[in-house]
Design a protein around this motif. Structure first.
Motif, PDB file in Angstrom:
ATOM      1  N   ILE A   6       0.851  -1.207   0.000  1.00 54.66           N
ATOM      2  CA  ILE A   6       0.000   0.000   0.000  1.00 54.66           C
ATOM      3  C   ILE A   6       0.874   1.239   0.000  1.00 54.66           C
ATOM      4  O   ILE A   6       0.620   2.201  -0.715  1.00 54.66           O
ATOM      5  CB  ILE A   6      -0.941   0.045   1.225  1.00 54.66           C
ATOM      6  CG1 ILE A   6      -1.902  -1.131   1.207  1.00 54.66           C
ATOM      7  CG2 ILE A   6      -1.745   1.345   1.225  1.00 54.66           C
ATOM      8  CD1 ILE A   6      -2.983  -1.040   2.250  1.00 54.66           C
ATOM      9  N   TYR A   7       1.938   1.205   0.798  1.00 51.76           N
ATOM     10  CA  TYR A   7       2.817   2.379   0.875  1.00 51.76           C
ATOM     11  C   TYR A   7       3.526   2.617  -0.460  1.00 51.76           C
ATOM     12  O   TYR A   7       3.583   3.738  -0.958  1.00 51.76           O
ATOM     13  CB  TYR A   7       3.845   2.203   2.003  1.00 51.76           C
ATOM     14  CG  TYR A   7       4.743   3.403   2.135  1.00 51.76           C
ATOM     15  CD1 TYR A   7       4.326   4.517   2.860  1.00 51.76           C
ATOM     16  CD2 TYR A   7       5.979   3.446   1.503  1.00 51.76           C
ATOM     17  CE1 TYR A   7       5.126   5.648   2.948  1.00 51.76           C
ATOM     18  CE2 TYR A   7       6.788   4.566   1.579  1.00 51.76           C
ATOM     19  CZ  TYR A   7       6.360   5.661   2.308  1.00 51.76           C
ATOM     20  OH  TYR A   7       7.145   6.778   2.384  1.00 51.76           O
ATOM     21  N   GLU A   8       4.057   1.554  -1.043  1.00 53.10           N
ATOM     22  CA  GLU A   8       4.830   1.710  -2.279  1.00 53.10           C
ATOM     23  C   GLU A   8       3.951   2.016  -3.485  1.00 53.10           C
ATOM     24  O   GLU A   8       4.407   2.651  -4.435  1.00 53.10           O
ATOM     25  CB  GLU A   8       5.662   0.445  -2.562  1.00 53.10           C
ATOM     26  CG  GLU A   8       6.716   0.117  -1.519  1.00 53.10           C
ATOM     27  CD  GLU A   8       7.819   1.180  -1.397  1.00 53.10           C
ATOM     28  OE1 GLU A   8       8.043   1.946  -2.353  1.00 53.10           O
ATOM     29  OE2 GLU A   8       8.447   1.241  -0.323  1.00 53.10           O
ATOM     30  N   ILE A  34       0.658  12.276 -11.102  1.00 55.12           N
ATOM     31  CA  ILE A  34       1.942  11.602 -10.894  1.00 55.12           C
ATOM     32  C   ILE A  34       2.310  11.717  -9.422  1.00 55.12           C
ATOM     33  O   ILE A  34       2.177  12.794  -8.831  1.00 55.12           O
ATOM     34  CB  ILE A  34       3.010  12.317 -11.763  1.00 55.12           C
ATOM     35  CG1 ILE A  34       2.786  11.996 -13.241  1.00 55.12           C
ATOM     36  CG2 ILE A  34       4.430  11.976 -11.334  1.00 55.12           C
ATOM     37  CD1 ILE A  34       3.055  10.543 -13.568  1.00 55.12           C
ATOM     38  N   GLY A  35       2.752  10.621  -8.825  1.00 52.42           N
ATOM     39  CA  GLY A  35       3.108  10.660  -7.411  1.00 52.42           C
ATOM     40  C   GLY A  35       4.460  10.039  -7.147  1.00 52.42           C
ATOM     41  O   GLY A  35       4.897   9.120  -7.869  1.00 52.42           O
ATOM     42  N   VAL A  36       5.130  10.561  -6.109  1.00 54.00           N
ATOM     43  CA  VAL A  36       6.405   9.968  -5.672  1.00 54.00           C
ATOM     44  C   VAL A  36       6.574  10.247  -4.182  1.00 54.00           C
ATOM     45  O   VAL A  36       6.235  11.323  -3.690  1.00 54.00           O
ATOM     46  CB  VAL A  36       7.601  10.485  -6.507  1.00 54.00           C
ATOM     47  CG1 VAL A  36       7.781  11.994  -6.380  1.00 54.00           C
ATOM     48  CG2 VAL A  36       8.895   9.759  -6.126  1.00 54.00           C
ATOM     49  N   ARG A  37       7.069   9.266  -3.450  1.00 51.21           N
ATOM     50  CA  ARG A  37       7.308   9.410  -2.007  1.00 51.21           C
ATOM     51  C   ARG A  37       8.577  10.240  -1.785  1.00 51.21           C
ATOM     52  O   ARG A  37       9.551  10.136  -2.567  1.00 51.21           O
ATOM     53  CB  ARG A  37       7.483   8.027  -1.367  1.00 51.21           C
ATOM     54  CG  ARG A  37       6.248   7.112  -1.471  1.00 51.21           C
ATOM     55  CD  ARG A  37       5.141   7.629  -0.632  1.00 51.21           C
ATOM     56  NE  ARG A  37       4.066   6.651  -0.429  1.00 51.21           N
ATOM     57  CZ  ARG A  37       2.985   6.921   0.291  1.00 51.21           C
ATOM     58  NH1 ARG A  37       2.835   8.114   0.866  1.00 51.21           N
ATOM     59  NH2 ARG A  37       2.040   6.011   0.452  1.00 51.21           N
ATOM     60  N   HIS A  65       9.875   4.287  -9.121  1.00 53.69           N
ATOM     61  CA  HIS A  65       9.315   4.744  -7.847  1.00 53.69           C
ATOM     62  C   HIS A  65       8.136   5.696  -8.035  1.00 53.69           C
ATOM     63  O   HIS A  65       7.653   6.299  -7.093  1.00 53.69           O
ATOM     64  CB  HIS A  65      10.394   5.425  -7.010  1.00 53.69           C
ATOM     65  CG  HIS A  65      11.374   4.464  -6.432  1.00 53.69           C
ATOM     66  ND1 HIS A  65      12.735   4.686  -6.429  1.00 53.69           N
ATOM     67  CD2 HIS A  65      11.196   3.252  -5.870  1.00 53.69           C
ATOM     68  CE1 HIS A  65      13.343   3.656  -5.874  1.00 53.69           C
ATOM     69  NE2 HIS A  65      12.430   2.771  -5.525  1.00 53.69           N
ATOM     70  N   THR A  66       7.714   5.840  -9.273  1.00 56.09           N
ATOM     71  CA  THR A  66       6.618   6.758  -9.573  1.00 56.09           C
ATOM     72  C   THR A  66       5.309   5.972  -9.600  1.00 56.09           C
ATOM     73  O   THR A  66       5.295   4.803  -9.991  1.00 56.09           O
ATOM     74  CB  THR A  66       6.862   7.401 -10.963  1.00 56.09           C
ATOM     75  OG1 THR A  66       8.220   7.831 -11.010  1.00 56.09           O
ATOM     76  CG2 THR A  66       5.934   8.573 -11.202  1.00 56.09           C
ATOM     77  N   PHE A  67       4.217   6.594  -9.157  1.00 52.31           N
ATOM     78  CA  PHE A  67       2.911   5.952  -9.323  1.00 52.31           C
ATOM     79  C   PHE A  67       1.953   6.930  -9.994  1.00 52.31           C
ATOM     80  O   PHE A  67       2.139   8.149  -9.928  1.00 52.31           O
ATOM     81  CB  PHE A  67       2.346   5.429  -8.007  1.00 52.31           C
ATOM     82  CG  PHE A  67       2.388   6.391  -6.848  1.00 52.31           C
ATOM     83  CD1 PHE A  67       3.428   6.370  -5.937  1.00 52.31           C
ATOM     84  CD2 PHE A  67       1.365   7.322  -6.660  1.00 52.31           C
ATOM     85  CE1 PHE A  67       3.472   7.264  -4.867  1.00 52.31           C
ATOM     86  CE2 PHE A  67       1.387   8.210  -5.582  1.00 52.31           C
ATOM     87  CZ  PHE A  67       2.446   8.187  -4.690  1.00 52.31           C
TER      88      PHE A  67
END
Ligand SMILES: Nc1ncnc2c1ncn2[C@@H]1O[C@H](COP(=O)(O)OP(=O)(O)OP(=O)(O)O)[C@@H](O)[C@H]1O
Ligand SMILES: [Mg+2]
Length: 383
Positions: free
Chosen positions: A227-229, A283-286, A361-363
């Motif tokens: 879920i986090y990744e 676009i998302g990235v931690r 690492h992008t979602f």
């Protein structure tokens, strides 16, 4: 005893479960399977329906519609005391006039069990309170009282133990200790634990599976790391940890990679990490996936990485990591966590920098309205 229990327990099923209070659906058509013997966390902001869900499983609240079963056995219309379910609340609700031994023995005495001593002693040993058997609840610390509450529930050998914010009254340090302790107890007895919390760190460290709840529904379900990744909604991306999000539009798609333009910048996201079906993609990235480089070092950015230029506006040193706030040319700030493993200079406020991260690492999340609605909800929830 623990072994026997492991064999007997079956999955808990919630099917199309709805609870309305007047017009408001506190729980909204929830369908969920909680695997037998798992440590399951229901995570969500205040008011999202966590307690109402537990109360329906416990038989303390009648569903407006839907079914609850354990394995094949439908328990929807059983009275609370007939269900193989026990609950531990935030307020431990111990009997103040009884000592710890008798508090734990309570369920057995009520069922007129003759020789309670072996079972009570085993339970006290499990929660490491054998030495305190003859004390009264007021003579114990908060964490110890909580362990008595767990022992008092587990002695009934429920199939499912429901825990509603059981650590909410404890200070942070004790809370961390009890998280480890509860996890150990669960592993030892093998009972299904359904643990309600609004603390995302607590859910991640304790649970085998997390269900992230929002407005009476499950937003995402899975093990903590997946879920986090790979969050699948904006709400989850913001509620479980932090995320940097950029609203953009799809410009091309191939078997492996999608290209998205956002604020005049091109981003790559692997096709399999994109949850958006349309062309509006967020676009998302931690923050910890991003590397910061001084502007003169910009040629060190690996080919194919998502890359942005910006200016450092805040640096906070937090021991294990340094947290940067970086303003991008279009005014949006991004957060970067850098592990403090490098000896020497860090970037300073005012520095021109280049940030980059791997497309891996992008979602990608569904764009459009969702960003606004979910962000507002997350803000309202104080996250
Ligand atoms: N008995 C009730 N009558 C009317 N509304 C209720 C009742 N119980 C709960 N609600 C409403 O249902 C929604 C969900 O409440 P619930 O207690 O399940 O939330 P929660 O996720 O446990 O929140 P918290 O983290 O604050 O404990 C809330 O909007 C709440 O106001
Ligand atoms: Mg609650």
């Amino acid at each position: 005893m623990a072994q026997d229990r492991k064999h007997n327990v079956e999955d808990l099923h919630l099917v199309d479960l709805t609870k309305k209070f007047g017009e408001v659906a506190a729980v909204d058509d929830l369908t969920l399977t909680i695997p037998a013997g798992s440590f399951f966390a229901l995570l969500g902001a205040s008011g999202c329906g966590k307690t109402t869900t537990l109360r329906m499983v416990a038989g303390l609240e009648d569903p407006t519609s839907g079914r609850i079963s354990i394995g094949e056995k439908d328990i929807t219309s059983l009275r609370a005391f007939q269900r193989p379910v026990n609950t531990v609340f935030q307020s431990y609700a111990l009997f103040p006039h009884l000592d710890i031994f008798e508090n734990v023995a309570f369920g057995l005495r009520r069922r007129k069990v003759k020789n309670v001593e072996p079972a009570v002693n085993a339970m006290l040993e499990l929660v490491e309170l054998s030495a305190m058997a003859r004390r009264k609840p007021t003579q114990l610390s908060g964490g110890q009282q909580q362990r008595v509450a767990v022992a008092r529930a587990l002695i009934n050998e429920p199939d499912v133990l429901l825990l509603d914010e059981p650590l909410g009254a404890l200070d942070l340090k004790l809370r961390r200790q009890m998280q480890i302790e509860l996890k150990r107890i669960q592993t030892e007895v093998g009972t299904t634990f359904v643990h309600v919390t609004h603390d995302q760190e607590e859910a991640m460290t304790m649970a085998d599976t997390i269900a992230v709840m929002n407005a009476g529904r499950i937003e995402q379900l899975g093990d903590p790391a997946s879920i986090y990744e790979l969050p699948r909604t904006v709400f989850v991306a913001n509620f479980l940890g932090q995320s940097n999000l950029f609203a953009g539009t799809r410009v091309s798609t191939d078997a492996n990679m999608i290209e998205v333009m956002a604020n005049g910048t091109k981003f790559l996201v692997p096709t399999e990490r994109n949850a958006a079906s349309g062309d509006e993609i967020i676009i998302g990235v931690r923050p910890e996936k991003i590397t910061v480089l001084d502007f003169p070092d910009r040629e060190k950015v690996p080919t194919g990485h998502n890359t942005l230029e910006g200016r450092v506006v805040d640096v906070s040193y937090a021991g294990v990591s340094t947290q940067y706030l970086i303003t991008l040319p279009w005014g949006q700030n991004i957060t970067v966590f850098e592990q403090n493993v490098v000896v020497g200079d860090r970037c300073n406020v005012g520095d021109q920098v280049v940030v980059h991260w791997s497309p891996e690492h992008t979602f990608g999340l569904a764009g459009g309205e969702t960003l606004l609605v979910s962000t507002a909800q997350a803000l309202a929830a104080g996250v």
